[in-house]
Design a protein around this motif. Structure first.
Motif, mmCIF file in Angstrom:
data_model
loop_
_atom_site.group_PDB
_atom_site.id
_atom_site.type_symbol
_atom_site.label_atom_id
_atom_site.label_comp_id
_atom_site.label_asym_id
_atom_site.label_seq_id
_atom_site.Cartn_x
_atom_site.Cartn_y
_atom_site.Cartn_z
ATOM 1 N N LEU A 25 0.910 -1.219 -0.076
ATOM 2 C CA LEU A 25 0.020 -0.114 -0.076
ATOM 3 C C LEU A 25 0.853 1.234 0.121
ATOM 4 C CD1 LEU A 25 -2.772 -1.019 2.396
ATOM 5 C CD2 LEU A 25 -2.950 -0.667 0.050
ATOM 6 N N LEU A 26 2.003 1.290 0.841
ATOM 7 C CA LEU A 26 2.681 2.678 0.847
ATOM 8 C C LEU A 26 3.362 2.876 -0.429
ATOM 9 C CD1 LEU A 26 4.069 4.744 2.569
ATOM 10 C CD2 LEU A 26 5.742 3.012 3.193
ATOM 11 N N ILE A 27 4.016 1.798 -0.923
ATOM 12 C CA ILE A 27 4.687 2.029 -2.144
ATOM 13 C C ILE A 27 3.804 2.303 -3.328
ATOM 14 C CG2 ILE A 27 6.321 1.114 -4.023
ATOM 15 C CD1 ILE A 27 7.607 -0.505 -1.605
ATOM 16 N N SER A 28 2.684 1.669 -3.594
ATOM 17 C CA SER A 28 1.499 1.818 -4.488
ATOM 18 C C SER A 28 1.156 3.195 -4.330
ATOM 19 C CB SER A 28 0.568 0.774 -4.212
ATOM 20 O OG SER A 28 0.829 -0.361 -4.494
ATOM 21 N N LEU A 29 0.834 3.784 -3.163
ATOM 22 C CA LEU A 29 0.482 5.021 -3.130
ATOM 23 C C LEU A 29 1.608 6.114 -3.266
ATOM 24 C CD1 LEU A 29 -1.321 5.043 0.565
ATOM 25 C CD2 LEU A 29 -2.385 5.336 -1.888
ATOM 26 N N ILE A 30 2.899 5.907 -3.202
ATOM 27 C CA ILE A 30 3.893 6.747 -3.675
ATOM 28 C C ILE A 30 3.936 6.739 -5.176
ATOM 29 C CG2 ILE A 30 6.300 7.071 -3.622
ATOM 30 C CD1 ILE A 30 6.283 5.992 -0.807
#
Length: 566
Positions: A25-30
Motif C-alpha cells: 500500500l505504501l509503495i503503491s500510493l507513492i
C-alpha cells in the motif's frame, strides 16, 4: 494489574494488517502520487505551450493583415480585404477574420463556423490606439447563442462538450505612422516640435479556435493517462514481487520464532536470498543454535546446582544443629556466669563490709591512738575498700539488669529536686578536687514519670565521672530543660580533656575504659552501661558529645508524665 491479565491483554487478537500489505500500500500510493503528479505537470506544460503557440500564430497573422491592409482600409476596398481574409482562413486554426472601420462599421468579415466576436471587442481596441495586440478569450455555447467573454485566462477544460467552442480573439489596430518631429539644430533656442499621435484606420480581428488544440490536448491526456496507468500497474506488480521476496523470508522467520517461543529450539529457517534478509536469516539460525547450546548448558548447570543445593542443605542442617548445641551451651554458660557473678558479689560484699567497719573503728580510735603513718595507711585501705564495694555493687546491678529482673517503681519525679539533691551530695567531693559544681534548671519543668532511685543513680554516675575527669580549677555543670517530643533533657558537662572521636561509639559498652584516660582515673567500665540500660528502661535515650581538649557533655532524656506510654 495481575500478570495473567497483562499476558491475556498482550495475546488478545486485534485487527491484524500484515507487513506485506502495508509495504504494498505504501509503495503503491507513492507510485500513484508520483506518476499522477508528473502526468498532470506534463499535460499542463503541453497545454501551456500549445496555447502560447496558438496565440502567437494569431498575433502573427493579425499583424500581417494589419500591415497588408492599410491602403485597402483607407480606400475601403472590400474585395481586396476579402481576398486577404480568404488567404488567412486557409489556416487550420483560424475561425474568423473581421475588418472593422474607424467608425466601428464592419468592412469585411468571413468565418468557418457560426461564431463572430462580440462588437465591444473593437471599441476597446479603437479606444486604446496602441500597437500592442489585444488577446481576448471567449466561448460560444451552441448555434444561435451569442459568444461570452471568458472570465479566466486558463488553458480550459479537457474533453470540452461538443456544443461549446473556446476561442481567442486577437485584435490589432491598423495605424498610420505619425510624422517624425523636427530635429533641433545646435545652438537653437526653439523648442522641439512634438510628434503627432498615431491615427487608427481600423481594426483587424483574427479568431483562433482552440478546437484542434483541444483535440490534440485530449489525445495527449488519453495517452498520458494510459501510460500513467500502465506505469502504476507495472510499479504495483514490481512492488508485489519485491514485497513477496522480502516478506516471505520474514514470515518464515516469524514462524520459526513462534516455534522457539513455544520451546522448540531445534527450529531453523533456510536462507532464500543473498541480501540483508538472508544475512538476518543466517544470524537468526546462529542465534537459535546458540540458544539451544545455552539451554543444554543451563540444563549441566541446573543438575549441578540441584546437587549443590542438596549438599548445602545437608551441611546447613549439620551446622544448624551444631549452632543450636553451641547456643544452648552459651546460654548455660551465661546463666552460670550470672550465677557466679551474683554469688561472688554477695560473698565479697559481706567481708568488704566487715573490713570497712574495722577500718572505721580504728580511725575513730577504738583500738588506740594511731600514728600519722598508720592513719595514712588506713585511709588508703578505706579508699580501696569503697572502690571495691562500688565495683561489686555495679556488677550486681548489671547482672540484675541483664537478667531482666529490674523492676521500676514508677512515680512522679521532680527534676529540679533530683538535680539539686545529687549536686549537693557531690559538693564536698568537688571542693576537695578544686572543681566548681553548678546547676541550671528551668523553673517550669514538668513532672516526669520514673523511678526516683534509678534516675538518681544515673545522674550520680554522670556527675561523679564529670568531677573525676575535670581538672583542678575546672567546672562541672548540670542543666535540665524541656526537650523535643515531650521529654525532659538533663545534661552533665565538664571541662576535662574530652573523649577522642574514635571512642565516642564505645563509651557505653560494658567494661570499656577510655584508652586516653590516665590509669588512676579509669573505672570498672560498668557505670555508663548501667546508666544506659536504666535510661532506656524509662523510655528515654542517652548520648554524648565531646571535643578533645574542651571537655565532654552527656545527655539523657526522661518522658514527662503527659507523654504517651511506651
Amino acid at each position: 494489574m495481575p500478570m495473567n491479565c497483562i499476558e491475556g491483554a498482550a495475546r488478545r487478537p486485534g485487527r491484524f494488517v500484515s507487513l506485506r500489505t502495508k509495504l504494498i500500500l505504501l509503495i503503491s500510493l507513492i507510485i500513484i502520487a508520483v506518476c499522477s503528479g508528473l502526468s498532470w505537470y506534463f499535460i499542463q506544460q503541453q497545454a501551456k505551450l500549445m496555447k502560447t503557440a496558438l496565440i502567437n500564430a494569431g498575433i502573427l497573422l493579425a499583424k500581417n493583415l494589419a500591415y497588408n491592409s492599410r491602403h485597402l482600409l483607407i480606400i475601403e476596398d472590400r474585395e481586396g480585404l476579402e481576398q486577404l481574409i480568404d488567404g488567412v482562413l486557409e489556416a487550420e486554426d483560424v475561425a474568423y477574420v473581421v475588418f472593422t472601420g474607424l467608425e466601428g462599421e464592419q468592412l469585411a468579415a468571413k468565418r468557418k463556423g457560426q461564431v463572430y466576436p462580440p462588437a465591444d471587442f473593437v471599441t476597446a481596441v479603437l479606444n486604446a490606439a496602441s500597437r500592442t495586440p489585444i488577446v481576448t478569450p471567449f466561448t460560444a455555447h451552441g448555434q444561435g447563442t451569442p459568444p461570452l467573454r471568458s472570465t479566466h485566462e486558463g488553458v480550459g477544460v479537457f474533453f470540452v462538450p461538443a456544443d461549446v467552442e473556446a476561442l481567442d480573439d486577437v485584435a490589432v489596430p491598423v495605424l498610420r505612422r505619425s510624422q517624425a518631429r523636427q530635429p533641433v539644430t545646435p545652438f537653437s533656442f526653439d523648442a522641439p516640435t512634438p510628434a503627432s499621435p498615431d491615427i487608427a484606420y481600423g481594426v483587424v480581428q483574427v479568431g483562433m479556435t482552440r478546437a484542434n488544440m483541444q483535440a490534440a490536448l485530449n489525445a495527449i491526456v488519453k495517452t498520458a493517462i494510459l501510460i500513467t496507468v500502465l506505469i502504476i500497474l507495472f510499479g504495483i506488480a514490481l512492488t508485489v514481487i519485491l514485497a513477496r521476496r522480502i516478506i516471505t523470508p520474514l514470515k518464515n522467520l516469524a514462524g520459526v520464532a513462534n516455534r522457539i517461543a513455544e520451546g522448540d529450539l531445534t527450529a531453523s529457517a533456510a536462507p532464500t536470498t543473498h541480501d540483508e534478509v538472508g544475512q538476518l536469516t543466517e544470524s537468526f539460525n546462529r542465534m537459535t543454535a546458540s540458544l539451544s547450546e545455552r539451554d543444554r548448558a543451563i540444563s549441566r548447570a541446573y543438575q549441578q546446582l540441584e546437587q549443590l543445593a542438596q549438599t548445602l542443605e545437608r551441611r546447613v542442617q549439620e551446622r544448624t544443629g551444631e549452632l543450636e548445641h553451641a547456643n544452648a551451651r552459651l546460654q548455660e554458660l551465661d546463666m552460670l556466669k550470672s550465677a557466679f557473678v551474683s554469688t561472688v558479689s554477695h560473698e565479697l560484699r559481706t567481708p568488704m563490709t566487715s573490713i570497712k567497719g574495722y577500718v572505721d573503728n580504728m580511725q575513730d580510735g577504738l583500738a588506740g591512738a594511731l600514728t600519722e603513718k598508720q592513719g595514712y595507711y588506713l585511709e588508703r585501705v578505706r579508699y580501696h575498700v569503697e572502690r571495691l564495694t562500688r565495683m561489686i555493687n555495679d556488677l550486681l546491678d548489671l547482672a540484675t539488669i541483664e537478667a531482666g529482673k529490674v523492676k521500676l517503681r514508677v512515680g512522679d519525679v521532680r527534676v529540679r529536686t533530683l538535680v539539686t539533691e545529687v549536686a549537693e551530695s557531690f559538693q564536698r567531693m568537688a571542693q576537695e578536687k578544686g572543681v566548681v559544681l553548678r546547676t541550671d534548671c528551668s523553673a517550669d519543668l514538668p513532672v516526669v514519670r520514673g523511678d526516683q532511685d534509678k534516675l538518681q543513680q544515673v545522674l550520680t554516675n554522670l556527675v561523679q565521672n564529670a568531677i573525676k575527669f575535670a581538672p583542678a580549677g575546672g567546672e562541672v555543670r548540670v542543666e535540665s530543660r524541656l526537650g523535643d517530643g515531650g521529654a525532659v533533657q538533663i545534661s552533665v558537662s565538664d571541662t576535662g580533656r574530652g573523649i577522642p572521636p574514635h571512642e565516642l561509639d564505645r563509651v557505653f559498652d560494658r567494661f570499656y575504659r577510655g584508652e586516653s584516660a590516665p590509669t588512676e582515673e579509669r573505672g570498672s567500665g560498668l557505670g555508663l552501661p548501667i546508666a544506659k540500660n536504666l535510661v532506656e528502661l524509662h523510655g528515654g535515650r542517652i548520648w554524648v558529645e565531646s571535643t578533645p581538649g574542651q571537655g565532654s557533655r552527656f545527655f539523657f532524656t526522661v518522658p514527662t508524665a503527659d507523654s504517651p506510654a511506651r
